[in-house]
Scaffold this active site. Structure first.
Site, mmCIF file in Angstrom:
data_model
loop_
_atom_site.group_PDB
_atom_site.id
_atom_site.type_symbol
_atom_site.label_atom_id
_atom_site.label_comp_id
_atom_site.label_asym_id
_atom_site.label_seq_id
_atom_site.Cartn_x
_atom_site.Cartn_y
_atom_site.Cartn_z
ATOM 1 N N GLY A 21 40.544 16.304 -31.650
ATOM 2 C CA GLY A 21 39.486 14.945 -32.383
ATOM 3 C C GLY A 21 40.346 13.565 -32.480
ATOM 4 N N THR A 22 40.922 13.808 -33.331
ATOM 5 C CA THR A 22 41.708 11.763 -34.007
ATOM 6 C C THR A 22 42.939 11.603 -32.622
ATOM 7 O OG1 THR A 22 42.632 13.039 -36.084
ATOM 8 C CG2 THR A 22 43.727 11.781 -35.362
ATOM 9 N N GLN A 70 31.561 16.580 -36.949
ATOM 10 C CA GLN A 70 31.522 18.135 -37.982
ATOM 11 C C GLN A 70 29.593 18.113 -37.915
ATOM 12 O OE1 GLN A 70 32.426 19.122 -40.331
ATOM 13 N NE2 GLN A 70 34.433 18.633 -40.715
ATOM 14 N N SER A 102 35.435 17.439 -31.828
ATOM 15 C CA SER A 102 37.144 18.236 -31.958
ATOM 16 C C SER A 102 36.573 19.613 -32.030
ATOM 17 C CB SER A 102 37.813 17.684 -33.432
ATOM 18 O OG SER A 102 38.824 18.484 -33.397
ATOM 19 N N ALA A 103 37.319 20.271 -31.283
ATOM 20 C CA ALA A 103 36.368 21.676 -30.852
ATOM 21 C C ALA A 103 37.382 22.517 -32.417
ATOM 22 C CB ALA A 103 37.797 22.670 -29.838
ATOM 23 N N CYS A 136 42.461 15.224 -56.445
ATOM 24 C CA CYS A 136 43.572 16.359 -56.956
ATOM 25 C C CYS A 136 44.391 16.869 -55.918
ATOM 26 C CB CYS A 136 43.198 17.255 -58.052
ATOM 27 S SG CYS A 136 42.580 16.093 -59.982
#
Length: 463
Positions: free
Chosen positions: A69-70, A177, A194-195, A320
């Site tokens: 996906g990126t 998403q 993205s799968a 964090c």
């Protein structure tokens, strides 16, 4: 052990597993070859493309498969910007886009282009008209996610697409998403996904480019995937990705309603069970399976480790959990509490009893972490670092949040009502967390000013 991090990677869907195993036997050959094995592989690839295109809402010849996906985002942005280079080199994005979009925007700026970030409200949503105001004559492309990966807020894609269409600017939508839950609103020019977000195998992305959209792939020419995704495709993974996307779409209405009810239970009960918690993201226009909340006086990494020991796998968008020691850019753009941030994203099939057990365990885990950090139950006490009759200065330089907030909470009672407390801090997270603490504790946040080192945050005691 309940897995509550489907927004990062959903467990492999049973249909994906079946399709993957079958394609390993039938789809190992090169689909570009004309012999029998190649033709069989080509049939599998074409069927996968048709199934994925149907889910996306585009033509099969408008969609290609990418290695991730990126990669789809980077190639989509670069190709669209290059295709409209005569218009200009300006990109418009929302301030809460995935980091891969912002990384592409930074690369564009480093290469001599420019980009504008459209702000969001405290729910993480862009306002109608905001993209229109950011578009310029030299704007080549705009990018907007369909739903946020950290807080679940859905974006007004249809309205933004109309604004972009009126200005003659193509819109790229990152649907990573949301694609599992339904098609994206019409009007987009490019779409990525993205799968592994919907239960397909990792290593498969989708890039759809509408006919008529100017696009010039950046890289060496390749005859595969319309020249937009060079190299031999991972055909078994592609087949499994398409099969699982079709399967989750068929289940989306029923499973989405069930998970939405579980998430609503978490949204309502966490603030009642745990003191000083802020639930973030839009309460209505949101993904059905995702909820995010932030806890005052809690170190996020410590909290996630404690929940892991208690048997729950959750994620976070706070500083964090990263190596940067900086707040999440999403939480920063929203202006919400950044520390003690917990993202719960339920995979399909999550049992109601697992959610109930999480709600039973969470209060004790948060209380334990707060005790370890020495957090106060209410504002009160120790001697200040320096003091006048109505002013107190707390030196928290070199200390990471939530420590500056904890020291503020301990010391606010040392000044009279109307008195000031100034917190010196060089942690960027304090810019979000101190105002958030004031809002929760009904104290007045006066503002900030530069200090000799770090920043001075000024708080007035109201009660």
């Amino acid at each position: 052990m309940p897995y509550f991090d489907a927004a990062s990677a959903a467990p492999l869907h049973p249909v994906a597993r079946q399709a993957l195993l079958a394609a390993l036997d039938e789809g190992w050959a090169d689909p570009a070859r004309l012999y029998r094995e190649g033709r069989r592989a080509r049939l599998l690839l074409d069927a996968a493309r048709e199934a994925a295109a149907e889910a996306v809402g585009c033509r099969p010849d408008e969609l290609v498969f990418t290695p991730s996906g990126t990669r789809a985002v980077h190639d989509g942005l670069a190709g669209a910007l290059a295709g409209r280079r005569r218009t200009g080199r300006h990109l418009v994005v929302s301030a809460v886009e995935h980091s891969c979009v912002l990384a592409s925007a930074a690369a564009l700026e480093a290469a001599g282009g420019s980009f504008t970030e459209v702000p969001v409200d405290r729910a993480g949503r862009v306002a109608p008209g905001a993209f229109a105001a950011a578009l310029r004559p030299d704007t080549a492309l705009a990018a907007l996610q369909s739903a946020n990966h950290e807080v679940g807020t859905e974006q007004p894609v249809a309205e933004v697409a109309e604004e972009c269409r009126a200005a003659g600017v193509p819109l790229l939508v990152d649907a990573a998403q949301s694609l599992a839950w339904g098609p994206v609103a019409s009007g987009w020019s490019l779409l990525t996904a993205s799968a592994h977000k919907w239960g397909g195998p990792a290593g498969v992305g989708l890039l759809a480019v509408r006919k008529g959209t100017r696009f010039a792939f950046q890289g060496p020419a390749d005859e595969r995937e319309s020249g937009r995704a060079p190299g031999f495709p991972d055909l078994p993974a592609v087949v499994a990705a398409a099969a699982s996307l079709r399967a989750v779409r068929q289940e989306a209405a029923e499973e989405g309603a069930r998970l939405r009810a579980l998430v609503e239970r978490i949204r309502e009960r966490v603030p009642a069970l745990v003191p000083d918690v802020e639930v973030v993201g839009d309460p209505v226009r949101r993904l059905p399976h995702l909820v995010t909340f932030s806890c005052l006086y809690v170190d996020g990494e410590t909290l996630l480790h404690a929940l892991d020991r208690a048997g729950f796998s959750v994620s976070s968008g706070s500083s964090c959990t990263s190596s940067t020691l900086a707040p999440s850019h999403v939480l920063r753009a929203m202006g919400v509490l950044s520390e003690g941030n917990v993202r719960v994203s339920l995979p399909a099939g999550t049992a109601e009893e697992d959610v109930e057990r999480f709600l039973d365990v969470l209060p004790g885990v948060v209380a334990s972490v707060r005790r370890e950090l020495g957090a106060p139950a209410a504002p009160a006490a120790p001697e200040p670092v320096s003091r006048t009759a109505s002013e107190l200065v707390i030196d928290s330089l070199g200390k990471r949040c939530p420590v500056p907030v904890i020291e503020l909470a301990r010391s606010i009672g040392d000044v009279p009502v109307g008195g000031l407390v100034t917190v010196l801090s060089d942690d960027e997270a304090a810019r979000l967390d101190i105002p958030a603490w004031c809002d929760m504790r009904e104290q007045e946040y006066v503002g900030e000013r530069p200090a000799e080192r770090g920043t001075a945050y000024v708080v007035r005691r109201r009660a």
